[in-house]
Design an enzyme around this catalytic site. Structure first.
Site, PDB file in Angstrom:
ATOM      1  N   ASN A  10       0.811  -1.111   0.081  1.00  0.00           N
ATOM      2  CA  ASN A  10       0.000   0.025  -0.040  1.00  0.00           C
ATOM      3  C   ASN A  10       1.001   1.227  -0.047  1.00  0.00           C
ATOM      4  OD1 ASN A  10      -1.691   2.060   0.471  1.00  0.00           O
ATOM      5  ND2 ASN A  10      -2.407   1.372   2.680  1.00  0.00           N
ATOM      6  N   TRP A  11       1.079   1.957  -1.042  1.00  0.00           N
ATOM      7  CA  TRP A  11       1.937   3.070  -1.353  1.00  0.00           C
ATOM      8  C   TRP A  11       1.401   4.316  -0.545  1.00  0.00           C
ATOM      9  CZ3 TRP A  11       3.740   2.911  -7.248  1.00  0.00           C
ATOM     10  CH2 TRP A  11       4.312   1.675  -7.497  1.00  0.00           C
ATOM     11  N   LYS A  12       0.236   4.235  -0.249  1.00  0.00           N
ATOM     12  CA  LYS A  12      -0.508   5.335   0.256  1.00  0.00           C
ATOM     13  C   LYS A  12      -0.442   6.637  -0.427  1.00  0.00           C
ATOM     14  CE  LYS A  12      -0.300   3.409   4.757  1.00  0.00           C
ATOM     15  NZ  LYS A  12      -0.081   3.136   6.183  1.00  0.00           N
ATOM     16  N   HIS A  95      -9.752   0.784   5.206  1.00  0.00           N
ATOM     17  CA  HIS A  95      -8.133   1.107   5.999  1.00  0.00           C
ATOM     18  C   HIS A  95      -8.497   1.935   7.205  1.00  0.00           C
ATOM     19  CE1 HIS A  95      -4.263   2.461   6.610  1.00  0.00           C
ATOM     20  NE2 HIS A  95      -3.805   1.292   5.835  1.00  0.00           N
ATOM     21  N   GLU A  97      -6.808   4.436   7.958  1.00  0.00           N
ATOM     22  CA  GLU A  97      -6.661   5.964   7.714  1.00  0.00           C
ATOM     23  C   GLU A  97      -7.949   6.453   7.040  1.00  0.00           C
ATOM     24  OE1 GLU A  97      -2.988   5.346   5.585  1.00  0.00           O
ATOM     25  OE2 GLU A  97      -2.029   4.849   7.368  1.00  0.00           O
ATOM     26  N   GLU A 167      -5.239  -5.229  10.691  1.00  0.00           N
ATOM     27  CA  GLU A 167      -4.135  -4.244  10.852  1.00  0.00           C
ATOM     28  C   GLU A 167      -4.214  -3.576  12.321  1.00  0.00           C
ATOM     29  OE1 GLU A 167      -2.371  -2.799   6.841  1.00  0.00           O
ATOM     30  OE2 GLU A 167      -4.230  -1.745   7.269  1.00  0.00           O
ATOM     31  N   GLY A 173       2.356   2.093  10.635  1.00  0.00           N
ATOM     32  CA  GLY A 173       3.132   3.305  10.551  1.00  0.00           C
ATOM     33  C   GLY A 173       4.273   3.711  11.827  1.00  0.00           C
ATOM     34  N   SER A 212       3.586  -2.346  10.335  1.00  0.00           N
ATOM     35  CA  SER A 212       5.015  -2.180  10.306  1.00  0.00           C
ATOM     36  C   SER A 212       5.655  -3.519  10.069  1.00  0.00           C
ATOM     37  CB  SER A 212       5.481  -1.834  11.906  1.00  0.00           C
ATOM     38  OG  SER A 212       5.005  -0.513  12.061  1.00  0.00           O
ATOM     39  N   GLY A 233       2.879  -1.278   4.384  1.00  0.00           N
ATOM     40  CA  GLY A 233       2.873   0.187   4.049  1.00  0.00           C
ATOM     41  C   GLY A 233       4.495   0.591   3.744  1.00  0.00           C
ATOM     42  N   GLY A 234       4.980   1.243   4.661  1.00  0.00           N
ATOM     43  CA  GLY A 234       6.259   1.982   4.674  1.00  0.00           C
ATOM     44  C   GLY A 234       7.395   1.050   3.824  1.00  0.00           C
TER      45      GLY A 234
HETATM   46  P1  PGA Z   1       2.956   0.213   7.510  1.00  0.00           P
HETATM   47  O1  PGA Z   1       1.337   0.444   6.841  1.00  0.00           O
HETATM   48  O2  PGA Z   1       3.451  -1.178   7.119  1.00  0.00           O
HETATM   49  O3  PGA Z   1       3.494   1.472   7.379  1.00  0.00           O
HETATM   50  O4  PGA Z   1       2.637   0.034   9.183  1.00  0.00           O
HETATM   51  C1  PGA Z   1       0.641  -0.711   6.901  1.00  0.00           C
HETATM   52  C2  PGA Z   1      -0.757  -0.319   6.292  1.00  0.00           C
HETATM   53  O5  PGA Z   1      -1.204   0.867   6.723  1.00  0.00           O
HETATM   54  O6  PGA Z   1      -1.342  -0.890   5.395  1.00  0.00           O
END
Ligand code: PGA
Length: 250
Positions: A10-12, A95, A97, A167, A173, A212, A233-234
């Site tokens: 997930n590149w956000k 998600h 977010e 998640e 993050g 993470s 994500g990251g």
């Molecule tokens: P993260 O994000 O790996 O940066 O913790 C995961 C996600 O939000 O899908």
């Protein structure tokens, strides 16, 4: 039952035409013989670019969000039909977010999940508790509530078409991953919860862990019986990390 592992990035809201190209070239070069399903979810602005690049490779395309509506006066929104036009196969929904910053309730998430299934795309349904909820021992309750909202909208027979991503919000993050055992405990609960409605479907549903995930902790997570991959994500923005995670999925 062996379930195929999925590693989804997930590149956000990150990337540029140039950096996307570098990242994908690195990923293609790194993963030639892997068995797991690899997915990338770039921002909407780059779906066309990434769609053209992943065509004919083992990497599939996901969108980070979608409208629940087919067309009309919804400024700024993107329909599932448009996503299909661009070669999208998977859509993230719920998600944390989106739930936190954009007010997506369980009801909206359920509506969107239904629309995604009806369109023939595959939802990656994100669930998970906040730190406060974990500390007050609400984790399983929250996950059950989030799953139930979708189940009651789409019905158990359609749940076979859903990929779940657990998640924990406190792990997203933050660099603070759930331990493999903490994640496994919730994944096992989610599978058992689905099994109360249909045990065969529960065995098939792929449940990813997110929060993470890095190359250094993915192997331990993937060794757990109910962890079928990761939503990253990251670390999905760093070639060596993402490739390392994919390799540990086998
Ligand atoms: P993260 O994000 O790996 O940066 O913790 C995961 C996600 O939000 O899908």
């Amino acid at each position: 039952m062996t379930r195929k592992k999925i590693v989804a990035g997930n590149w956000k809201m990150n990337g540029s035409l140039e950096s996307n190209e570098q990242l994908l070239k690195g990923v293609f070069a790194g993963i030639e013989s892997e068995n797991s399903l690899v997915i990338v979810a770039p921002p909407f602005a780059y779906l066309s670019q990434v769609s053209a690049m992943v065509k004919g490779t083992q990497v599939s395309l996901a969108a980070q969000n979608s409208s629940q509506y087919a067309s009309g006066a919804y400024t700024g929104e993107t329909s599932l039909g448009m996503l299909k036009d661009l070669g999208v196969e998977y859509v993230l929904v719920g998600h944390s977010e989106r739930r936190t910053h954009y007010g997506e309730t369980d009801g909206i998430v359920a509506e969107k999940t239904k629309a995604i299934i009806e369109s023939g795309l595959i939802p990656i349904l994100c669930i998970g508790e906040t730190l406060e909820e974990r500390q007050s021992e609400q984790t399983l309750l929250v996950c059950a509530k989030q799953i139930n909202a979708v189940l009651s909208e789409v019905g158990i027979s359609n749940f076979e078409k859903v990929v779940v991503a657990y998640e924990p919000v406190w792990a997203i993050g933050t660099g603070l991953s759930a331990t493999a055992q903490q994640a496994q405990d919730v994944h096992e609960f989610v599978r058992k919860h689905i099994a109360t409605q249909d045990s065969e479907i529960a065995k098939k549903v792929q449940i990813l862990y997110g929060g993470s995930v890095k190359a250094s902790n993915s192997e331990e997570l993937f060794a757990m019986p109910d962890i079928d991959g990761a939503l990253v994500g990251g670390a999905s923005l760093i070639v060596e990390e993402f490739v390392g995670i994919i390799k540990s999925a086998g």
